[in-house]
Design a protein around this motif. Structure first.
Motif, short mmCIF file in Angstrom:
data_model
loop_
_atom_site.label_atom_id
_atom_site.label_comp_id
_atom_site.label_asym_id
_atom_site.label_seq_id
_atom_site.Cartn_x
_atom_site.Cartn_y
_atom_site.Cartn_z
N PHE A 1 0.82 -1.22 0.00
CA PHE A 1 0.00 0.00 0.00
C PHE A 1 0.85 1.26 0.00
CE2 PHE A 1 -3.33 -2.78 2.30
CZ PHE A 1 -3.79 -3.26 1.11
N SER A 2 2.02 1.22 0.65
CA SER A 2 2.89 2.40 0.60
C SER A 2 3.39 2.61 -0.82
CB SER A 2 4.06 2.25 1.57
OG SER A 2 4.86 1.13 1.24
N THR A 3 3.69 1.54 -1.54
CA THR A 3 4.11 1.67 -2.94
C THR A 3 2.98 2.22 -3.79
OG1 THR A 3 5.65 -0.18 -2.68
CG2 THR A 3 5.02 0.41 -4.93
N VAL A 4 1.77 1.74 -3.55
CA VAL A 4 0.60 2.24 -4.28
C VAL A 4 0.45 3.75 -4.08
CG1 VAL A 4 -1.93 2.23 -4.30
CG2 VAL A 4 -0.66 0.07 -4.34
N LEU A 5 0.57 4.20 -2.85
CA LEU A 5 0.42 5.63 -2.56
C LEU A 5 1.53 6.45 -3.22
CD1 LEU A 5 -0.59 5.33 1.19
CD2 LEU A 5 -2.07 6.10 -0.66
N GLU A 6 2.75 5.90 -3.23
CA GLU A 6 3.85 6.60 -3.87
C GLU A 6 3.61 6.72 -5.37
OE1 GLU A 6 7.64 7.49 -5.71
OE2 GLU A 6 6.48 5.66 -6.01
N LEU A 7 3.12 5.67 -5.98
CA LEU A 7 2.81 5.71 -7.42
C LEU A 7 1.68 6.69 -7.71
CD1 LEU A 7 3.07 1.90 -8.29
CD2 LEU A 7 4.63 3.71 -9.02
N MET A 8 0.71 6.76 -6.83
CA MET A 8 -0.41 7.70 -7.04
C MET A 8 0.05 9.15 -6.98
SD MET A 8 -3.66 5.93 -5.15
CE MET A 8 -4.48 4.53 -5.93
N ASP A 9 1.07 9.42 -6.18
CA ASP A 9 1.62 10.77 -6.14
C ASP A 9 2.23 11.15 -7.48
OD1 ASP A 9 0.85 11.10 -3.52
OD2 ASP A 9 2.81 10.58 -2.68
N ARG A 10 2.77 10.15 -8.19
CA ARG A 10 3.44 10.43 -9.46
C ARG A 10 2.52 10.31 -10.67
NH1 ARG A 10 8.65 7.03 -10.31
NH2 ARG A 10 8.16 5.71 -8.52
N TYR A 11 1.51 9.46 -10.55
CA TYR A 11 0.65 9.17 -11.71
C TYR A 11 -0.81 9.41 -11.33
CZ TYR A 11 4.95 6.85 -13.15
OH TYR A 11 6.26 6.58 -13.46
N PRO A 12 -1.35 10.58 -11.65
CA PRO A 12 -2.72 10.94 -11.22
C PRO A 12 -3.78 9.99 -11.77
CG PRO A 12 -1.52 12.87 -12.01
CD PRO A 12 -0.68 11.69 -12.36
N GLU A 13 -3.48 9.29 -12.87
CA GLU A 13 -4.49 8.42 -13.48
C GLU A 13 -4.52 7.02 -12.84
OE1 GLU A 13 -0.66 7.79 -15.86
OE2 GLU A 13 -1.64 9.37 -14.70
N TYR A 14 -3.58 6.75 -11.94
CA TYR A 14 -3.46 5.41 -11.37
C TYR A 14 -4.56 5.16 -10.34
CZ TYR A 14 -1.29 1.43 -8.95
OH TYR A 14 -1.03 0.21 -8.37
N THR A 15 -5.24 4.01 -10.47
CA THR A 15 -6.25 3.59 -9.49
C THR A 15 -5.91 2.18 -9.02
OG1 THR A 15 -7.69 2.74 -11.25
CG2 THR A 15 -8.05 5.02 -10.52
N PHE A 16 -6.48 1.79 -7.88
CA PHE A 16 -6.10 0.53 -7.24
C PHE A 16 -7.30 -0.05 -6.50
CE2 PHE A 16 -4.14 -2.08 -3.90
CZ PHE A 16 -3.16 -2.76 -4.61
#
Length: 336
Positions: free
Chosen positions: A277-292
Motif C-alpha cells: 500500500f505504501s508503494t501504491v500511494l507513492e505511485l499515485m503521487d506520481r501518476y494521477p491516473e493510477y487507481t487501485f
C-alpha cells in the motif's frame, strides 16, 4: 513463430537488454550504510530506529530465515545534481520471484513511504533536487526465504536456529533518474512484449516488428549515449496506432493478490500489506491516473490499527475514488 520472426524478436530483445537497459543508470554515488539485526519477531519501527547500528558494507550478508534487518542509510545529494530527479537504489539480494524472497519497506522521517521488491528497486527521493540535501532513510528488510516450495533452508515458516544469512546487499547508492529515458525504455519494452504476443496473422504485428527494427537501427551501439532520442518519435507512432474495430475495450486497474494466511507467518502478511500500500500511494503521487482495488477488508483493518500514517493517506485516496475497496468477504476465500 516463423524462424525469420523469431530471429527478429531475438535481435530486438538483445538490443533492449544489452544496450538500452544499462543506459537507465544515471550518475551515482555510494551511501553510508549501518545495520541493526533483529532475531525472531519484528520490532516496532520507533524502537528499531532508536537502536544501536553497526557499520555495514555492500557485499555484506544479512538475514537468517524470517528475521529482520534494519538498514540506516545516509548520504548527501551532490550540488551538481540540482534540479535533477534523484533516487535511492537499494538492492538487498532478493533471490525469489515476485511475492517471495527478501522484501523491504523504506521509512523516511518516521513514516513508511515505499516497498522495495524485484519490481521496485529504487525509491524516488525528489523530482527536483536543490543540491546538498542530507538524506537519512531506514529500510526494514524482511528475510523471507526465496521459495515456499522446498527450497527453504529450514522447515517452512520456522526460523533458522543456526542463524545462517540468506542474502547479500548488492547495491546502495543515490543516483540521478532520467524520466525521459525511462519513458523511452518502458515504451520500447511494452512494444516488444506486444510483438511477442500478437498473432503473426495480425497486420499490425508486421508493422510493429519492422518499426522496432528501425528503432534499433537508429541507436548507436554499443554505447547508445543520446542516440535513443532519435527513436522516440517512432516508438510514439507505433504506440499511437488505434486498435482494430473488432477489438475489445479493456480497462486496467491496479491490484495485488495478497494471501492473508499462506506460506509465510501471518505477521508477514501485515508487513506485505504495508509494503504494497505504501508503494501504491507513492505511485499515485506520481501518476494521477493510477487507481487501485483492495479486495480484503482485513488488510484495511490492519493498516488502520498498525500503520496509522498509511491508513490516513489511504483514506484520502479512497475518498477520491482512486483506491476502491471491493469484494464481498472479509478475507478472500482460497478453499477451491
Amino acid at each position: 513463430m516463423r524462424p525469420e520472426n523469431s530471429i527478429r524478436v531475438g535481435r530486438i530483445t538483445r538490443v533492449l537488454n544489452e544496450f538500452v537497459r544499462p543506459r537507465r543508470r544515471g550518475a551515482s554515488i555510494p551511501v553510508d550504510i549501518a545495520a541493526f539485526h533483529v532475531r525472531g519477531e519484528p520490532l516496532d519501527a520507533a524502537e528499531a530506529m532508536a537502536a544501536d547500528y553497526a557499520p555495514f558494507a555492500v557485499g555484506g550478508l544479512w538475514g537468517p530465515a524470517w528475521d529482520t534487518t534494519w538498514f540506516r542509510i545516509r548520504g548527501n545529494i551532490p550540488e551538481q545534481w540540482a534540479g535533477r530527479q534523484v533516487a535511492l537504489g537499494f538492492t538487498i539480494g532478493n533471490a525469489g520471484s515476485t511475492g517471495f524472497g527478501a522484501e523491504s519497506l523504506v521509512w523516511r522521517d518516521g513514516r513508511p513511504v515505499q516497498g522495495l521488491s524485484p519490481n521496485h528497486r529504487e525509491h524516488l527521493l525528489t523530482t527536483a533536487a536543490t543540491g546538498g540535501e542530507a538524506i537519512e532513510l531506514f529500510v526494514e528488510a524482511a528475510a523471507n526465504p526465496p521459495s515456499p516450495f522446498g527450497a527453504n533452508p529450514w522447515p517452512l515458516l520456522l526460523p533458522d536456529p543456526e542463524g545462517s544469512p540468506l542474502f547479500t546487499v548488492q547495491q546502495a547508492d543515490l543516483h540521478v533518474r532520467q524520466p525521459e529515458f525511462e519513458q523511452f525504455w518502458h515504451n520500447f519494452r511494452v512494444l516488444l512484449e506486444l510483438l511477442t504476443e500478437l498473432p503473426e496473422s495480425e497486420p499490425y504485428a508486421a508493422r510493429l516488428g519492422a518499426g522496432l527494427e528501425r528503432a534499433c537501427n537508429l541507436l548507436d551501439l554499443p554505447d547508445i549515449s543520446d542516440s535513443w532520442q532519435r527513436a522516440v518519435p517512432l516508438l510514439e507512432e507505433l504506440l499511437s496506432e488505434g486498435a482494430a474495430p473488432r477489438s475489445h475495450a479493456v480497462s486496467v486497474v491496479g491490484h495485488a493478490h495478497l494471501d492473508t494466511a499462506w506460506l509465510w507467518p501471518l505477521r508477514e502478511t501485515v508487513r506485505k500489506c504495508a509494503r504494497t500500500f505504501s508503494t501504491v500511494l507513492e505511485l499515485m503521487d506520481r501518476y494521477p491516473e493510477y487507481t487501485f482495488v483492495v479486495s480484503q477488508a482485513q488488510h484495511l483493518a490492519w493498516m488502520r490499527d498498525r500503520y496509522p500514517d498509511l491508513w490516513r493517506r489511504m483514506k484520502i485516496r479512497i475518498a477520491e475514488g482512486r483506491i476502491e475497496p471491493t469484494g464481498s468477504m472479509w478475507v478472500e476465500a482460497d478453499c477451491n
